[in-house]
Write an enzyme that holds these catalytic residues in place. Structure first.
Site, PDB file in Angstrom:
ATOM      1  N   SER A 286       2.760  20.662  13.599  1.00  0.00           N
ATOM      2  CA  SER A 286       3.392  21.785  14.384  1.00  0.00           C
ATOM      3  C   SER A 286       2.459  22.189  15.493  1.00  0.00           C
ATOM      4  CB  SER A 286       3.616  22.768  13.443  1.00  0.00           C
ATOM      5  OG  SER A 286       3.696  23.913  14.054  1.00  0.00           O
TER       6      SER A 286
ATOM      7  N   GLU B 298      13.724  12.962   8.999  1.00  0.00           N
ATOM      8  CA  GLU B 298      14.628  14.139   9.535  1.00  0.00           C
ATOM      9  C   GLU B 298      15.388  13.493  10.674  1.00  0.00           C
ATOM     10  OE1 GLU B 298      12.880  18.367   9.534  1.00  0.00           O
ATOM     11  OE2 GLU B 298      11.622  17.101   9.661  1.00  0.00           O
TER      12      GLU B 298
ATOM     13  N   LYS C 124       0.920  22.450   9.136  1.00  0.00           N
ATOM     14  CA  LYS C 124       1.963  21.735   8.901  1.00  0.00           C
ATOM     15  C   LYS C 124       2.036  20.033   8.821  1.00  0.00           C
ATOM     16  CE  LYS C 124       5.798  22.845   8.224  1.00  0.00           C
ATOM     17  NZ  LYS C 124       6.963  23.607   9.083  1.00  0.00           N
TER      18      LYS C 124
ATOM     19  N   LYS D  52      31.440   0.109  25.116  1.00  0.00           N
ATOM     20  CA  LYS D  52      30.287  -0.635  24.997  1.00  0.00           C
ATOM     21  C   LYS D  52      29.020   0.377  24.505  1.00  0.00           C
ATOM     22  CE  LYS D  52      31.783  -4.170  28.216  1.00  0.00           C
ATOM     23  NZ  LYS D  52      33.153  -3.407  28.091  1.00  0.00           N
TER      24      LYS D  52
ATOM     25  N   HIS E 273      23.883  17.378  -9.669  1.00  0.00           N
ATOM     26  CA  HIS E 273      23.789  18.818  -9.059  1.00  0.00           C
ATOM     27  C   HIS E 273      22.594  19.117  -8.398  1.00  0.00           C
ATOM     28  CE1 HIS E 273      27.887  19.039 -11.134  1.00  0.00           C
ATOM     29  NE2 HIS E 273      27.173  18.289 -12.122  1.00  0.00           N
TER      30      HIS E 273
HETATM   31  N1  ARG Z   1      33.819  -3.741  32.933  1.00  0.00           N
HETATM   32  C1  ARG Z   1      35.266  -4.255  32.490  1.00  0.00           C
HETATM   33  C2  ARG Z   1      35.019  -3.994  30.904  1.00  0.00           C
HETATM   34  O1  ARG Z   1      33.847  -3.510  30.527  1.00  0.00           O
HETATM   35  C3  ARG Z   1      35.150  -5.707  32.508  1.00  0.00           C
HETATM   36  C4  ARG Z   1      36.731  -6.170  32.159  1.00  0.00           C
HETATM   37  C5  ARG Z   1      37.465  -5.798  33.552  1.00  0.00           C
HETATM   38  N2  ARG Z   1      38.579  -6.215  33.415  1.00  0.00           N
HETATM   39  C6  ARG Z   1      39.683  -5.837  34.407  1.00  0.00           C
HETATM   40  N3  ARG Z   1      40.757  -6.533  34.207  1.00  0.00           N
HETATM   41  N4  ARG Z   1      39.438  -4.680  35.067  1.00  0.00           N
HETATM   42  O2  ARG Z   1      35.957  -3.759  30.223  1.00  0.00           O
END
Ligand code: ARG
Length: 460
Positions: A278, A291, A284, A326, A157
């Site tokens: 700072s 952080e 500081k 991605k 705690h």
């Molecule tokens: N740039 C697309 C992705 O990252 C690649 C695959 C695209 N495929 C398609 N059938 N449009 O997913």
């Protein structure tokens, strides 16, 4: 004429801002080396299967290799209207080698190509993350070895609870990271699978050899189902989860470091090299690295939520939504690698304020459990002992002293079996060394833990 790979069917061109929205080239260029690697394997397999000639294959390999070199030298630019890394490279290849370049995409689709790239990328990055986790674990062990006998307050705690060994405390993070590492290691068997040759979704009529590309790309296995191969993003979810949890562990450690380095605690002093000042307050010295690591967990966890939501309700097979897999992964990978490196450097260079820690445990009631145990050893039932000690603590608070300063006559008023040996018994270092149970904070248990760890580090 359209520069699009799919231009044939279209009579109108998208406007620039539509291309811009559709494109992924500004982030999927990260995949270039894997895209080239995947394409070379595919071309070699096509040649081996007599689907393309050896001459075409050689031209493709040379063309792709020079494209990658040019990119690495900063001599290749990409075109947003060519959408992504796959089409940019293919376009460049055809520009350089003509018809042979146009044969590369035989028996393949961007759908299997993109996830092949992502599998290769994730495998490489997860392997590097495992290595960095290992280095941080090693740093923790090195510090722990120097502080088996350093005592500090253990908290529950965020209230002082019982004195513990500093080594024991920080080795907790060794074990958290160990579970993280084993999760990453386990995930590799689901990452290390080749989707290449699944084509758009249904496979292909060409006599391709998927096991050949699997072995050329050094994948452990192939997807058994072509639709699963192009639809699966579980390995990305799993990697983001493993990154998020590791980052959450780092944030817990970071929070402790921030507290420990405050004037209120003064348990550790961070090196100047891992602190900042700072712009207004000259005195500081801020624990910015810790952080930031604590703060970055917001983003890594957000990236996990984001991919989960992207996949929710998504029908089979490839959908453009998947392009959203991605940026979050790239960002999380970059974030965790930086955080692990910084963390190791930050703790490796911090000073543990051993004397101050020692002093701290002398100025609190964290030896109260010991007093109860003392009475239990003299035959008092634990519940009654707890009550008696509670009263002694209250008396001490009222008289502004700690347990080591309570006069013997007060102790004897509380219970006649308390003797003068109580003062030695209650010394914090004795409280720690009396802990003999397996996995406890006592010196010999911690030494044993360290020997288990050293064995473990060797085999993992
Ligand atoms: N740039 C697309 C992705 O990252 C690649 C695959 C695209 N495929 C398609 N059938 N449009 O997913």
């Amino acid at each position: 004429m359209s520069n699009k790979a799919w231009g044939g069917r279209f009579s109108e061109q998208p406007e620039d801002w539509v291309d811009e929205f559709n494109a992924s080239i500004h982030f999927d260029k990260t995949l270039i080396q894997y895209d080239v690697q995947g394409s070379i394997a595919h071309a070699k397999m096509l040649a081996k299967q007599d689907i393309i000639t050896d001459e075409d294959c050689q031209q493709i390999i040379n063309g792709l290799t020079t494209i990658l070199n040019d990119y690495e030298q900063g001599n290749l630019s990409f075109d947003v209207s060519l959408e992504d890394i796959h089409l940019n490279i293919e376009h460049e290849l055809i520009k350089r080698i003509g018809d042979a370049g146009g044969r590369l995409h035989t028996g393949r689709s961007r759908n299997d190509q993109v996830t092949t790239d992502m599998h290769l990328y994730t495998k490489e990055e997860v392997t590097q993350i495992i290595e960095l986790v290992n280095e941080l674990q090693q740093t923790i062990v090195n510090i722990a070895e120097q502080h088996v006998n350093t005592i500090m307050p253990g908290y529950t705690h965020l209230q002082r609870a019982q004195p513990i060994s500093f080594a024991h405390h920080i080795l907790t993070y060794y074990w958290m990271l160990d579970r993280d590492k084993s999760r990453f290691q386990d995930s590799l068997k689901r990452i290390d699978i080749s989707p290449l040759g699944a084509a758009a979704l249904s496979g292909t009529t060409y006599p391709i050899d998927r096991h050949e590309t699997q072995s050329l790309l050094n994948f452990g296995s192939v997807y058994e189902n072509s639709i699963d191969a192009v639809s699966d993003r579980d390995y990305i979810v799993e990697t983001l989860h493993n990154i998020s949890l590791t980052m959450i562990h780092l944030s817990r450690f970071a929070e402790e470091i921030i507290f420990w380095s405050s004037a209120e605690a003064n348990f550790v002093t961070l090196s100047d090299a891992f602190s900042t000042g700072s712009s207004i307050m000259p005195q500081k010295k801020n624990p910015d690295m810790a952080e930031l690591i604590r703060g970055k967990v917001g983003r890594t966890t957000g990236n996990l939520m984001s991919i989960l939501m992207t996949l929710k309700g998504l029908p089979l097979a490839y959908n453009k939504d998947m392009q959203e897999d991605k940026e979050g992964l790239f960002d999380a990978v970059h974030t965790i690698k930086g955080s692990l490196r910084i963390f190791a450097g930050m703790i490796d260079t911090m000073t543990v304020n051993v004397d101050h820690l020692q002093q701290t445990v002398y100025n609190d009631f964290s030896n109260a459990t010991e007093l109860a145990d003392y009475l239990v050893n003299k035959g008092v039932p634990f519940r009654s002992a707890h009550e008696i000690v509670g009263k002694i603590v209250l008396w001490s608070i009222q008289h502004n002293v700690y347990l080591l300063d309570v006069p013997l006559e007060e102790y004897q008023k509380a219970h006649k079996r308390i003797d003068s040996d109580i003062y030695d018994y209650l010394k914090p270092e004795n409280c720690v060394s009396r802990r003999i149970s397996y996995g406890s904070t006592g010196q010999s248990a911690v030494e044993h833990q360290l020997s288990v760890i050293k064995q473990h580090l060797k085999t993992n």
